[in-house]
Structure formats: C-alpha cells, structure tokens
Write an enzyme that holds these catalytic residues in place. Structure first.
Site, mmCIF file in Angstrom:
data_model
loop_
_atom_site.group_PDB
_atom_site.id
_atom_site.type_symbol
_atom_site.label_atom_id
_atom_site.label_comp_id
_atom_site.label_asym_id
_atom_site.label_seq_id
_atom_site.Cartn_x
_atom_site.Cartn_y
_atom_site.Cartn_z
ATOM 1 N N SER A 1 -11.897 7.107 -0.660
ATOM 2 C CA SER A 1 -11.130 8.052 -0.513
ATOM 3 C C SER A 1 -10.222 7.903 0.861
ATOM 4 O O SER A 1 -10.661 8.320 1.768
ATOM 5 C CB SER A 1 -11.836 9.482 -0.239
ATOM 6 O OG SER A 1 -12.511 9.366 0.275
ATOM 7 N N LYS B 1 0.501 -1.382 -0.372
ATOM 8 C CA LYS B 1 -0.086 0.280 0.367
ATOM 9 C C LYS B 1 0.886 1.372 -0.413
ATOM 10 O O LYS B 1 2.155 1.581 0.396
ATOM 11 C CB LYS B 1 -1.370 -0.035 1.456
ATOM 12 C CG LYS B 1 -0.346 0.499 2.492
ATOM 13 C CD LYS B 1 -1.319 0.315 3.648
ATOM 14 C CE LYS B 1 -0.937 -0.534 4.983
ATOM 15 N NZ LYS B 1 -0.344 0.600 5.869
ATOM 16 N N GLY B 2 -0.358 2.246 0.092
ATOM 17 C CA GLY B 2 0.934 3.778 -0.375
ATOM 18 C C GLY B 2 1.620 3.912 1.023
ATOM 19 O O GLY B 2 1.265 4.048 2.004
ATOM 20 N N GLY C 1 -12.848 -1.031 -10.077
ATOM 21 C CA GLY C 1 -13.046 -2.245 -10.068
ATOM 22 C C GLY C 1 -14.454 -2.224 -11.425
ATOM 23 O O GLY C 1 -13.549 -1.826 -12.555
ATOM 24 N N CYS D 1 -1.036 11.227 -6.202
ATOM 25 C CA CYS D 1 -1.263 12.123 -4.902
ATOM 26 C C CYS D 1 -1.391 13.586 -5.459
ATOM 27 O O CYS D 1 -0.469 14.075 -6.177
ATOM 28 C CB CYS D 1 -0.029 11.183 -4.329
ATOM 29 S SG CYS D 1 1.527 11.532 -4.478
ATOM 30 N N GLY E 1 -7.058 -4.970 -7.819
ATOM 31 C CA GLY E 1 -6.887 -4.736 -6.401
ATOM 32 C C GLY E 1 -9.198 -5.084 -6.059
ATOM 33 O O GLY E 1 -8.759 -6.067 -5.445
ATOM 34 N N THR E 2 -9.607 -4.271 -6.753
ATOM 35 C CA THR E 2 -10.935 -4.403 -5.914
ATOM 36 C C THR E 2 -11.475 -6.230 -6.229
ATOM 37 O O THR E 2 -11.906 -6.166 -4.484
ATOM 38 C CB THR E 2 -11.711 -3.466 -6.673
ATOM 39 O OG1 THR E 2 -11.544 -2.093 -6.827
ATOM 40 C CG2 THR E 2 -13.375 -3.116 -6.098
ATOM 41 N N GLY F 1 -6.665 8.423 1.204
ATOM 42 C CA GLY F 1 -6.548 9.514 2.194
ATOM 43 C C GLY F 1 -4.846 9.280 2.506
ATOM 44 O O GLY F 1 -4.149 9.383 3.318
ATOM 45 N N ASN G 1 -4.927 4.427 -11.805
ATOM 46 C CA ASN G 1 -4.655 3.799 -10.732
ATOM 47 C C ASN G 1 -6.513 4.960 -10.720
ATOM 48 O O ASN G 1 -6.862 3.901 -11.573
ATOM 49 C CB ASN G 1 -4.322 5.309 -10.162
ATOM 50 C CG ASN G 1 -3.955 5.824 -8.694
ATOM 51 O OD1 ASN G 1 -4.695 5.775 -7.595
ATOM 52 N ND2 ASN G 1 -2.899 5.895 -7.868
HETATM 53 C C1 LIG Z 1 -9.135 0.890 -1.406
HETATM 54 C C2 LIG Z 1 -7.828 1.285 -2.068
HETATM 55 C C3 LIG Z 1 -7.101 1.868 -1.858
HETATM 56 C C4 LIG Z 1 -6.097 2.072 -2.360
HETATM 57 N N1 LIG Z 1 -4.561 2.749 -2.501
HETATM 58 C C5 LIG Z 1 -3.928 2.671 -2.877
HETATM 59 C C6 LIG Z 1 -2.857 3.521 -3.131
HETATM 60 O O1 LIG Z 1 -2.189 4.179 -1.660
HETATM 61 N N2 LIG Z 1 -2.153 3.864 -3.981
HETATM 62 C C7 LIG Z 1 -1.750 3.375 -5.295
HETATM 63 O O2 LIG Z 1 -1.001 3.265 -6.229
HETATM 64 N N3 LIG Z 1 -3.001 3.031 -5.831
HETATM 65 C C8 LIG Z 1 -4.294 2.669 -4.451
HETATM 66 N N4 LIG Z 1 -5.201 2.172 -4.794
HETATM 67 C C9 LIG Z 1 -5.433 1.965 -6.100
HETATM 68 C C10 LIG Z 1 -5.390 0.407 -7.019
HETATM 69 O O3 LIG Z 1 -4.065 0.466 -6.806
HETATM 70 C C11 LIG Z 1 -5.597 0.387 -8.302
HETATM 71 O O4 LIG Z 1 -5.597 1.182 -8.877
HETATM 72 C C12 LIG Z 1 -7.007 0.816 -8.881
HETATM 73 O O5 LIG Z 1 -8.202 0.364 -7.429
HETATM 74 C C13 LIG Z 1 -7.706 0.143 -9.665
HETATM 75 O O6 LIG Z 1 -7.717 -1.626 -8.930
HETATM 76 P P1 LIG Z 1 -8.846 -2.739 -9.365
HETATM 77 O O7 LIG Z 1 -10.026 -2.072 -10.109
HETATM 78 O O8 LIG Z 1 -8.298 -3.992 -9.497
HETATM 79 O O9 LIG Z 1 -9.016 -2.228 -7.691
HETATM 80 C C14 LIG Z 1 -5.865 2.480 -4.001
HETATM 81 C C15 LIG Z 1 -7.193 1.741 -4.606
HETATM 82 C C16 LIG Z 1 -7.833 1.201 -3.380
HETATM 83 C C17 LIG Z 1 -9.680 0.372 -3.845
#
Ligand SMILES: Cc1cc2nc3c(=O)[nH]c(=O)nc-3n(C[C@H](O)[C@H](O)[C@H](O)COP(=O)(O)O)c2cc1C
Length: 323
Positions: free
Chosen positions: A79, A54-55, A231, A142, A285-286, A81, A206
């Site tokens: 969000s 995670k970030g 998603g 960010c 991710g999702t 953050g 992202n």
């Molecule tokens: C709860 C959550 C937290 C996320 N945190 C980060 C993060 O810290 N850094 C980042 O680059 N992307 C972050 N993302 C974006 C995901 O890594 C990804 O790019 C995005 O959700 C699209 O992929 P998905 O549809 O498979 O979830 C986050 C996404 C979600 C849903």
C-alpha cells in the site's frame, strides 16, 4: 531499424513494435537508473520491450503511512499510496535518466479526479519537449475523490470518461493504455468502456485488494489497512481476465486493441500462459524483486520455446481461445 518478421519475439502495440514482449510492471522497477546499477543491466535492458514507469501524479505525493510492503507466502502485499515526486519532478529528474535505457517509455499516470487526469496528460504533453514519452498507461485503480475514494476502475462510465479525457489531452502519436483493476465482477465491462473512451491498448491486472493482520500487535499489518496483493497468487486471476476480454470483446480478439497481461509472472511459462490466453505482451513486477535475472530468463525461455516449435509469439496470441 529491424525487420520484425525476423524477430520471433516482436510484439505490436498499435504503431509501436517492441523487440520483446516484456515490460516492467508499473511501480516495481523505479527508474532505469536503478536498473543501471545492476551488473548485468545491458542484458536486462535487451530483454525488455518497453519501460513502464512508476505511477506519476500531477503534484508530489508522500504516500501512505508505514508499513507499506510485506511479503506473504504467495507474493507481496503493498500500500505504497503512489509516493512520487509529481509530474514536474518526474520530467526533470527521472525522464532524462530513463532516456538512457533506449526503450520506449510508457508513463503510468494516476489522479484523484477526472479533471486532474486531463491536466496531468496535458502537462506531460506540453513539457516533454524532447518527445521522450511513447505513451501513457492510465491507472484506473487509484481512488476517486468524488466517489468517497472508490477506484475509478469499478465504474465503467467513469473509466470511459477518464480515458476520453486523457486521450483528448494526449499527444497525437502517444499510445494510450488503460490498466484495469481486477476488483470487479466482470472485467469485460470496464474493458469495453475503456475501448469506448478510445484506449489503444488494455493492460491487466493491477493488484487484488487484500488485508493482513499482525498477530503480535493484533492490528492490521499495513499502515493503510487495505493493500494490493501481487505475485504468484494472482496469476490465475490475471490469466482468466485476459482470456475473458480476448474471447468476449471483438476489438481484443481482432488485435485492434491488444492486451498487456500482468500479474504473477515469474518464469517464461507464466508469460506464455498469458500470451496463449490472449495477451500480446506481458508485464513483470513482483518477480523482479525476487529474481534480478527474471527478464533475461523469461526472454531466453520464450525464444527457445519459439525456436523449438518453429513459430513466432504473434502467432500464439490467444491460441488457448480457439475452443
Ligand atoms: C510495490 C508496488 C508498487 C506498484 N505501483 C503501481 C503503480 O504506481 N501504478 C500501477 O498502475 N500499478 C502499480 N503496481 C501494480 C503492478 O504494476 C502490477 O500490476 C501488479 O503488481 C501485478 O503484477 P506482479 O504480480 O507481476 O507484481 C504496483 C505493485 C507493487 C508490488
């Protein structure tokens, strides 16, 4: 180790050869510790090619006010953050746990100024004494403090400067990945800027900016008002952006700068779409929130497809771009 010609799923990200093209998408898989609690964690780890954290920010962050995550018909809005325990906390508490995954560890980094990006990369370089980190993924989505909170990723000149700075402060053998924001008109502009800045790999996308309104309170649903959509809804956006970079940027097409496709992948067919559009590897991710077997199922599905067609994943990269 392994002969990658014998592994049809092998994916090359510069000098790193992954055993599987599947990566965790940043922010969605916590640390391996959480995965380790799943009953089939060995199979999950076997299905993965690398772990993206995670970030991480230089200082600890509390994140945004609640509500921070909500489910919608076609995916999630979040969000968060960038809540995290900061670089020191990450190195002390999380990195040692991640080591037990025995996967290449890619650390997703965020900062609010270019100088802070440099400091963060240098801090990780100087304090990862056991050299557990395989590379960095720069989150240019960010907010930039010096641009009134606008994301770095929307300004190609800033993207180039961020990547150059991170590169300069990184360990020489690290892979530097730049994770692009889809909230732009032409994704190839920040992509080219990241390549100019010296990125090894591009990852995209992202989350897509969005908002939801609670009709009962008649107020924005998320504490931060603006959220990121992820998603199934965003898959066509991600596939198009990978395709545009692959077809329009010679360094992507020649695989000198490979692409990691992310956004809405929920089954092996989705992952394959990204590969055919030009991705070398894919992040999930999702879907992992919904289906704890998603990595296993996607890996198995891809493996069966490749054996049915007697081919390798590497041979399919960008095949939809031949027209
Ligand atoms: C709860 C959550 C937290 C996320 N945190 C980060 C993060 O810290 N850094 C980042 O680059 N992307 C972050 N993302 C974006 C995901 O890594 C990804 O790019 C995005 O959700 C699209 O992929 P998905 O549809 O498979 O979830 C986050 C996404 C979600 C849903």
């Amino acid at each position: 180790m392994h002969n990658h010609s014998a592994n049809p799923l092998a994916a090359r990200l510069k000098h790193l050869t992954l055993n599987s093209p599947l990566l965790t998408a940043s922010g969605t898989s916590g640390s391996c510790n959480e995965m380790g609690r799943m009953k089939n964690h060995r199979r999950i780890l076997h299905a993965l090619g690398a772990f993206v954290t995670k970030g991480v920010t230089l200082e600890p962050k509390r994140g945004n006010p609640e509500i921070r995550v909500m489910e919608i018909r076609t995916g999630l809005m979040n969000s968060i953050g960038l809540q995290n325990s900061g670089a020191a906390g990450f190195l002390q508490k999380e990195l040692p746990q991640l080591e037990s995954c025995r996967l290449p560890i890619l650390v997703n980094i965020s900062a609010s100024t270019i100088g802070e990006f440099g400091k963060l990369a240098a801090y990780l370089r100087d304090n990862d004494r056991e050299e557990l980190i395989a590379g960095l993924e720069i989150n240019v989505s960010c907010p930039n403090l010096h641009a009134g909170g606008m994301a770095f990723g929307v300004d190609p000149r800033l993207v180039e400067r961020v990547v150059k700075t991170v590169r300069r402060h990184s360990r020489k053998d690290w892979i530097v990945i730049t994770k692009l924001s889809p909230n732009v008109t032409d994704i190839t502009l920040p992509a080219r800027a990241a390549i100019e800045g010296g990125t090894d790999v591009l990852s995209m996308i992202n989350t897509v900016r969005g908002m939801a309104v609670n009709i009962e309170t008649r107020k924005p649903f998320l504490g931060n008002v603006v959220g990121g959509l992820s998603g199934p809804a965003i898959k066509p956006v991600g596939v198009l952006m990978v395709y545009q970079c692959f077809t329009k940027i010679p360094e992507c097409r020649s695989l000198r700068v490979p692409i990691i496709g992310i956004g809405g992948i929920a089954c092996w067919q989705d992952a394959l779409e990204y590969i055919l559009a030009g991705a070398t590897a894919t992040g999930i991710g999702t879907a992992w929130f919904v289906n704890p077997n998603v990595f296993i199922e996607v890996r198995d599905g891809l493996e069966k497809y490749l054996s049915r067609h007697r081919t390798t994943l590497a041979k399919l990269v960008g095949k939809a771009c031949d027209c």
